[in-house]
Design a protein around this motif. Sequence first.
Motif, PDB file in Angstrom:
ATOM      1  N   VAL A   1     -11.068   7.017  -5.869  1.00 47.28           N
ATOM      2  CA  VAL A   1     -10.353   5.752  -5.665  1.00 47.28           C
ATOM      3  C   VAL A   1     -10.238   5.542  -4.164  1.00 47.28           C
ATOM      4  O   VAL A   1      -9.947   6.488  -3.424  1.00 47.28           O
ATOM      5  N   ASN A   2     -10.460   4.328  -3.699  1.00 48.67           N
ATOM      6  CA  ASN A   2     -10.220   3.983  -2.300  1.00 48.67           C
ATOM      7  C   ASN A   2      -8.702   3.963  -2.098  1.00 48.67           C
ATOM      8  O   ASN A   2      -8.005   3.105  -2.641  1.00 48.67           O
ATOM      9  N   SER A   3      -8.191   4.923  -1.324  1.00 48.99           N
ATOM     10  CA  SER A   3      -6.730   5.095  -1.262  1.00 48.99           C
ATOM     11  C   SER A   3      -6.030   3.869  -0.682  1.00 48.99           C
ATOM     12  O   SER A   3      -4.863   3.620  -0.976  1.00 48.99           O
ATOM     13  N   ALA A   4      -6.750   3.048   0.097  1.00 48.29           N
ATOM     14  CA  ALA A   4      -6.144   1.829   0.651  1.00 48.29           C
ATOM     15  C   ALA A   4      -5.828   0.812  -0.442  1.00 48.29           C
ATOM     16  O   ALA A   4      -5.049  -0.113  -0.230  1.00 48.29           O
ATOM     17  N   ARG A   5      -6.453   0.983  -1.620  1.00 45.15           N
ATOM     18  CA  ARG A   5      -6.236   0.034  -2.720  1.00 45.15           C
ATOM     19  C   ARG A   5      -5.163   0.493  -3.703  1.00 45.15           C
ATOM     20  O   ARG A   5      -4.884  -0.182  -4.691  1.00 45.15           O
ATOM     21  N   ILE A   6      -4.543   1.670  -3.446  1.00 45.68           N
ATOM     22  CA  ILE A   6      -3.442   2.108  -4.318  1.00 45.68           C
ATOM     23  C   ILE A   6      -2.178   1.415  -3.826  1.00 45.68           C
ATOM     24  O   ILE A   6      -1.728   1.621  -2.712  1.00 45.68           O
ATOM     25  N   LEU A   7      -1.644   0.537  -4.695  1.00 44.96           N
ATOM     26  CA  LEU A   7      -0.482  -0.286  -4.333  1.00 44.96           C
ATOM     27  C   LEU A   7       0.677   0.067  -5.259  1.00 44.96           C
ATOM     28  O   LEU A   7       0.470   0.470  -6.402  1.00 44.96           O
ATOM     29  N   ALA A   8       1.901  -0.111  -4.757  1.00 41.52           N
ATOM     30  CA  ALA A   8       3.084   0.161  -5.582  1.00 41.52           C
ATOM     31  C   ALA A   8       4.112  -0.940  -5.393  1.00 41.52           C
ATOM     32  O   ALA A   8       4.279  -1.476  -4.298  1.00 41.52           O
ATOM     33  N   ALA A   9       4.796  -1.274  -6.488  1.00 44.87           N
ATOM     34  CA  ALA A   9       5.938  -2.195  -6.443  1.00 44.87           C
ATOM     35  C   ALA A   9       7.166  -1.429  -6.924  1.00 44.87           C
ATOM     36  O   ALA A   9       7.147  -0.841  -8.018  1.00 44.87           O
ATOM     37  N   GLU A  10       8.187  -1.419  -6.102  1.00 43.65           N
ATOM     38  CA  GLU A  10       9.431  -0.732  -6.476  1.00 43.65           C
ATOM     39  C   GLU A  10      10.273  -1.673  -7.331  1.00 43.65           C
ATOM     40  O   GLU A  10      10.601  -2.776  -6.902  1.00 43.65           O
TER      41      GLU A  10
ATOM     42  N   GLY B   1      13.752   1.745  -3.091  1.00 41.21           N
ATOM     43  CA  GLY B   1      13.547   3.093  -2.571  1.00 41.21           C
ATOM     44  C   GLY B   1      12.837   4.046  -3.520  1.00 41.21           C
ATOM     45  O   GLY B   1      12.641   5.219  -3.189  1.00 41.21           O
ATOM     46  N   ALA B   2      12.415   3.552  -4.705  1.00 45.62           N
ATOM     47  CA  ALA B   2      11.853   4.451  -5.729  1.00 45.62           C
ATOM     48  C   ALA B   2      10.582   5.156  -5.269  1.00 45.62           C
ATOM     49  O   ALA B   2      10.347   6.315  -5.633  1.00 45.62           O
ATOM     50  N   LEU B   3       9.762   4.491  -4.454  1.00 51.80           N
ATOM     51  CA  LEU B   3       8.464   5.075  -4.102  1.00 51.80           C
ATOM     52  C   LEU B   3       8.614   6.460  -3.468  1.00 51.80           C
ATOM     53  O   LEU B   3       7.804   7.357  -3.723  1.00 51.80           O
ATOM     54  N   ALA B   4       9.655   6.656  -2.673  1.00 51.75           N
ATOM     55  CA  ALA B   4       9.842   7.934  -1.974  1.00 51.75           C
ATOM     56  C   ALA B   4       9.994   9.104  -2.955  1.00 51.75           C
ATOM     57  O   ALA B   4       9.728  10.253  -2.604  1.00 51.75           O
ATOM     58  N   ASP B   5      10.409   8.821  -4.204  1.00 47.25           N
ATOM     59  CA  ASP B   5      10.625   9.892  -5.195  1.00 47.25           C
ATOM     60  C   ASP B   5       9.351  10.293  -5.918  1.00 47.25           C
ATOM     61  O   ASP B   5       9.380  11.177  -6.773  1.00 47.25           O
ATOM     62  N   TYR B   6       8.256   9.603  -5.657  1.00 47.13           N
ATOM     63  CA  TYR B   6       7.036   9.855  -6.423  1.00 47.13           C
ATOM     64  C   TYR B   6       5.925  10.384  -5.523  1.00 47.13           C
ATOM     65  O   TYR B   6       5.486   9.696  -4.602  1.00 47.13           O
ATOM     66  N   GLN B   7       5.478  11.586  -5.849  1.00 44.25           N
ATOM     67  CA  GLN B   7       4.378  12.200  -5.089  1.00 44.25           C
ATOM     68  C   GLN B   7       3.527  13.010  -6.038  1.00 44.25           C
ATOM     69  O   GLN B   7       4.076  13.752  -6.855  1.00 44.25           O
ATOM     70  N   GLY B   8       2.219  12.881  -5.930  1.00 42.05           N
ATOM     71  CA  GLY B   8       1.335  13.745  -6.702  1.00 42.05           C
ATOM     72  C   GLY B   8       0.410  12.974  -7.613  1.00 42.05           C
ATOM     73  O   GLY B   8       0.166  11.775  -7.434  1.00 42.05           O
ATOM     74  N   LEU B   9      -0.081  13.708  -8.630  1.00 39.92           N
ATOM     75  CA  LEU B   9      -1.141  13.191  -9.497  1.00 39.92           C
ATOM     76  C   LEU B   9      -0.576  12.296 -10.599  1.00 39.92           C
ATOM     77  O   LEU B   9       0.438  12.617 -11.218  1.00 39.92           O
ATOM     78  N   VAL B  10      -1.284  11.191 -10.840  1.00 36.96           N
ATOM     79  CA  VAL B  10      -0.939  10.268 -11.926  1.00 36.96           C
ATOM     80  C   VAL B  10      -1.550  10.781 -13.233  1.00 36.96           C
ATOM     81  O   VAL B  10      -2.748  11.066 -13.300  1.00 36.96           O
ATOM     82  N   GLU B  11      -0.692  10.881 -14.259  1.00 33.80           N
ATOM     83  CA  GLU B  11      -1.179  11.261 -15.589  1.00 33.80           C
ATOM     84  C   GLU B  11      -0.531  10.355 -16.632  1.00 33.80           C
ATOM     85  O   GLU B  11       0.592   9.887 -16.427  1.00 33.80           O
TER      86      GLU B  11
ATOM     87  N   PRO C   1       0.827  -1.205   0.000  1.00 33.47           N
ATOM     88  CA  PRO C   1       0.000   0.000   0.000  1.00 33.47           C
ATOM     89  C   PRO C   1       0.867   1.262   0.000  1.00 33.47           C
ATOM     90  O   PRO C   1       1.891   1.322   0.678  1.00 33.47           O
ATOM     91  N   VAL C   2       0.434   2.254  -0.771  1.00 33.22           N
ATOM     92  CA  VAL C   2       1.111   3.553  -0.808  1.00 33.22           C
ATOM     93  C   VAL C   2       0.560   4.373   0.359  1.00 33.22           C
ATOM     94  O   VAL C   2      -0.646   4.360   0.603  1.00 33.22           O
ATOM     95  N   PRO C   3       1.413   5.077   1.104  1.00 29.63           N
ATOM     96  CA  PRO C   3       0.885   5.903   2.195  1.00 29.63           C
ATOM     97  C   PRO C   3      -0.220   6.841   1.679  1.00 29.63           C
ATOM     98  O   PRO C   3      -0.052   7.452   0.619  1.00 29.63           O
ATOM     99  N   PRO C   4      -1.359   6.914   2.408  1.00 27.96           N
ATOM    100  CA  PRO C   4      -2.505   7.693   1.927  1.00 27.96           C
ATOM    101  C   PRO C   4      -2.100   9.121   1.559  1.00 27.96           C
ATOM    102  O   PRO C   4      -1.372   9.767   2.298  1.00 27.96           O
TER     103      PRO C   4
END
Length: 170
Positions: free
Chosen positions: A144-153, A157-167, A132-135
């Motif tokens: 979108v139910n934020s609890a269902r947003i999942l990420a695989a690095e 450590g890649a997830l920490a570099d990504y913040q904001g809107l998906v386009e 799960p991605v931190p809400p």
Amino acid sequence: MSPKITNRPVTPADLPAITALHADVFGPGRFARTAYRVREGRPAGEHPLSPYCRLAMVGERIVAAVHLTEITIGGKGGALLLGPLVVASDVTGQGFGRALVGEALEAAKAGGASLVILVGDEPYYGRFGFKPVPPGQITLPGPVNSARILAAELEAGALADYQGLVESAR
Ligand SMILES: CC(C)(COP(=O)(O)OP(=O)(O)OC[C@H]1O[C@@H](n2cnc3c(N)ncnc32)[C@H](O)[C@@H]1OP(=O)(O)O)[C@@H](O)C(=O)NCCC(=O)NCCS
């Protein structure tokens, strides 16, 4: 002899059959799915294919497909949105979903992608390394139910570099 199983990348010629599989499995509700919204309402067939989209065939029949869309998150590239993953209802639970997701992630990693996100069930996708991605860290167009947003690095450590809107990246 049972028909041969083939897993391979999707080509544009496959798109009508994949669109029909989406219609069968998801029905009209598919247009509300996140992947459609990120692709600005365009079904897979009207949007550039990423090289990581894959399908499974039994004999000549396409029974499963996974779509990946190149995205930016808060303007940063190198990320992919996974979805839809579709498996024909008469062949679920036979490993088609698992094989296609595993292969797509491997190809995306080899292709240099850093992060793959999706909206889905952690109990299913957890086996591939999705967490799960931190809400609030990553937002998607539409509800979108934020609890269902999942990420695989794919890069540690890649997830920490990504913040904001998906386009969509294209
Ligand atoms: C969900 C789906 C993609 C899984 O693909 P599949 O080929 O049937 O799954 P696999 O055979 O690879 O894996 C089966 C395993 O996943 C588990 N599983 C399936 N759906 C699950 C879920 N929502 N949550 C947790 N586990 C799940 C099964 O119990 C099975 O577990 P096991 O390996 O311990 O026996 C497929 O069943 C499908 O298309 N369903 C209808 C559409 C849908 O719900 N899509 C959601 C994803 S966008």
